[in-house]
Write an enzyme that holds these catalytic residues in place. Sequence first.
Site, PDB file in Angstrom:
ATOM      1  CE  LYS A   1     -22.846   5.801  16.645  1.00 45.05           C
ATOM      2  NZ  LYS A   1     -23.667   6.938  16.325  1.00 45.05           N
TER       3      LYS A   1
ATOM      4  CG  HIS B   1     -25.753  13.429  13.530  1.00 44.34           C
ATOM      5  ND1 HIS B   1     -25.089  12.389  12.916  1.00 44.34           N
ATOM      6  CD2 HIS B   1     -26.453  12.879  14.557  1.00 44.34           C
ATOM      7  CE1 HIS B   1     -25.403  11.255  13.531  1.00 44.34           C
ATOM      8  NE2 HIS B   1     -26.219  11.534  14.529  1.00 44.34           N
TER       9      HIS B   1
ATOM     10  CG  HIS C   1     -25.016  11.039  19.506  1.00 41.01           C
ATOM     11  ND1 HIS C   1     -24.938   9.672  19.431  1.00 41.01           N
ATOM     12  CD2 HIS C   1     -25.520  11.427  18.315  1.00 41.01           C
ATOM     13  CE1 HIS C   1     -25.370   9.265  18.252  1.00 41.01           C
ATOM     14  NE2 HIS C   1     -25.744  10.319  17.543  1.00 41.01           N
TER      15      HIS C   1
ATOM     16  CG  HIS D   1     -29.064   7.219  19.579  1.00 39.47           C
ATOM     17  ND1 HIS D   1     -29.041   5.864  19.375  1.00 39.47           N
ATOM     18  CD2 HIS D   1     -28.355   7.738  18.563  1.00 39.47           C
ATOM     19  CE1 HIS D   1     -28.361   5.592  18.285  1.00 39.47           C
ATOM     20  NE2 HIS D   1     -27.926   6.717  17.771  1.00 39.47           N
TER      21      HIS D   1
ATOM     22  CG  HIS E   1     -27.136   3.300  15.528  1.00 34.53           C
ATOM     23  ND1 HIS E   1     -27.694   4.519  15.241  1.00 34.53           N
ATOM     24  CD2 HIS E   1     -28.123   2.382  15.356  1.00 34.53           C
ATOM     25  CE1 HIS E   1     -28.966   4.340  14.901  1.00 34.53           C
ATOM     26  NE2 HIS E   1     -29.245   3.053  14.959  1.00 34.53           N
TER      27      HIS E   1
ATOM     28  CG  ASP F   1     -29.184  11.113  17.380  1.00 41.10           C
ATOM     29  OD1 ASP F   1     -28.249  11.347  16.580  1.00 41.10           O
ATOM     30  OD2 ASP F   1     -30.046  10.251  17.172  1.00 41.10           O
TER      31      ASP F   1
ATOM     32  CG  ASN G   1     -23.742  10.069  10.400  1.00 42.28           C
ATOM     33  OD1 ASN G   1     -23.342  11.089  10.962  1.00 42.28           O
ATOM     34  ND2 ASN G   1     -25.019   9.784  10.289  1.00 42.28           N
TER      35      ASN G   1
HETATM   36  C1  NCD Z   1     -28.938  10.315  12.407  1.00 42.67           C
HETATM   37  C2  NCD Z   1     -28.530  11.147  11.190  1.00 42.67           C
HETATM   38  O1  NCD Z   1     -29.411  11.739  10.562  1.00 42.67           O
HETATM   39  O2  NCD Z   1     -27.330  11.236  10.896  1.00 42.67           O
HETATM   40  N1  NCD Z   1     -30.344  10.082  12.373  1.00 42.67           N
HETATM   41  C3  NCD Z   1     -31.116   9.702  13.409  1.00 42.67           C
HETATM   42  O3  NCD Z   1     -32.305   9.427  13.192  1.00 42.67           O
HETATM   43  N2  NCD Z   1     -30.667   9.637  14.629  1.00 42.67           N
HETATM   44  C4  NCD Z   1     -28.153   9.063  12.437  1.00 42.67           C
HETATM   45  C5  NCD Z   1     -28.131   8.392  13.774  1.00 42.67           C
HETATM   46  O4  NCD Z   1     -27.645   8.921  14.758  1.00 42.67           O
HETATM   47  O5  NCD Z   1     -28.597   7.249  13.856  1.00 42.67           O
HETATM   48 ZN    ZN Z   2     -26.865  10.184  15.842  1.00 38.53          ZN
END
Ligand code: NCD
Ligand code: ZN
Length: 352
Positions: free
Chosen positions: A107, A16, A14, A182, A144, A255, A42
């Site tokens: 997701k 970003h 996981h 998460h 999520h 995450d 996202n």
């Molecule tokens: C994530 C993001 O910034 O894309 N932020 C977070 O606080 N975890 C989004 C997510 O995974 O919920």
């Molecule tokens: Zn995330």
Amino acid sequence: MTTTLTLIQPDDWHIHLRDGAALSTTVPHAAASFNRVICMPNLVPPVKTTAEAIAYRERILAALSNSDITNERKAGFDPRMVLYLTDHTSADDIKMAVESGVVSAVKLYPAGATTNSADGVTDILGRAPVFEAMQKYGLPLLVHGEVTHNNVDIFDREKRFLDDVLSKIIANFPALKIVMEHITTADAADFCLAQGDNIAATITPQHLLFNRNHLLVGGVKPHYYCLPILKRANHQQRLLEVATSGNPKFFIGTDSAPHATHTKESACGCAGCYSAVHALPLYAAAFESMNALDKLENFTSVFGARFYGLPVNTSSITLIKKEQTIPESYPYLDGKSLTPLLAGQTLAWQQV
Ligand code: NCD
Ligand code: ZN
């Protein structure tokens, strides 16, 4: 006392990476430690179709090839794509995703749950044909797990999701592979434990190392703000217990979620902790606090691969017990900066 840890090369189930100019920062950071990375969809706009997933993967690989990391790491890095489930995703979209070989999961963001989730699902149980197709093909659903109703307290949103939504999805689609992403509460950990082998959970470094006091006592500390939000210490303790228990249902998912520093240090700060660079020393600190360093490798490098039906990696990484100071920031985007989790603080372990 353990002073060197050699681990099978970890994966991050996981992460970003964002898009555009951000990739020149996030991709080499992730590739320094991880082979497979499950790339969250996202983006703005989100990755909703297989064609968009293939194009996003190409952009990630272009950033990898333009970076100055070693050829060995370039060869090891393997970004895996995820489709963002919307109210319009169809069973045909799932078939196409599976046949592409590029999409590893779908997701589910409840609409409005977190950063860039405005296109998320409003009627989750209305997605039955999609879940049926995913169940048939064995394509995992990554959730999520928070409800988003204004009248539900932010600290209760995960628990309410288990009771009101996830238990219904599982009852209706008992063979669907689901990753509770998460997780942040004892409730989620125990819920996961009570399910079959098709239900697993990822745990971030921040939810193992911190609780809501770190976020709120002595001043609001925006770099500890992520969603789902840090909970009470008893929840942190339960997460530490299950992560270090050796149960294959629980595995790594950082995450790591970059936001430019000024967007976090703001009157309406963004949610997300940037942990990609120091993820393994952070997890090592958490496992060491439980006297469980012997359980780290399965968590970082074996259980996730097994859940996704992939072989474990053949390369390895080494951590040594030697203090390091986490940088205050990294250059990010055009002249901006990115503050990592625990910026300026000392970690006992480092990756060599
Ligand atoms: C994530 C993001 O910034 O894309 N932020 C977070 O606080 N975890 C989004 C997510 O995974 O919920
Ligand atoms: Zn995330």
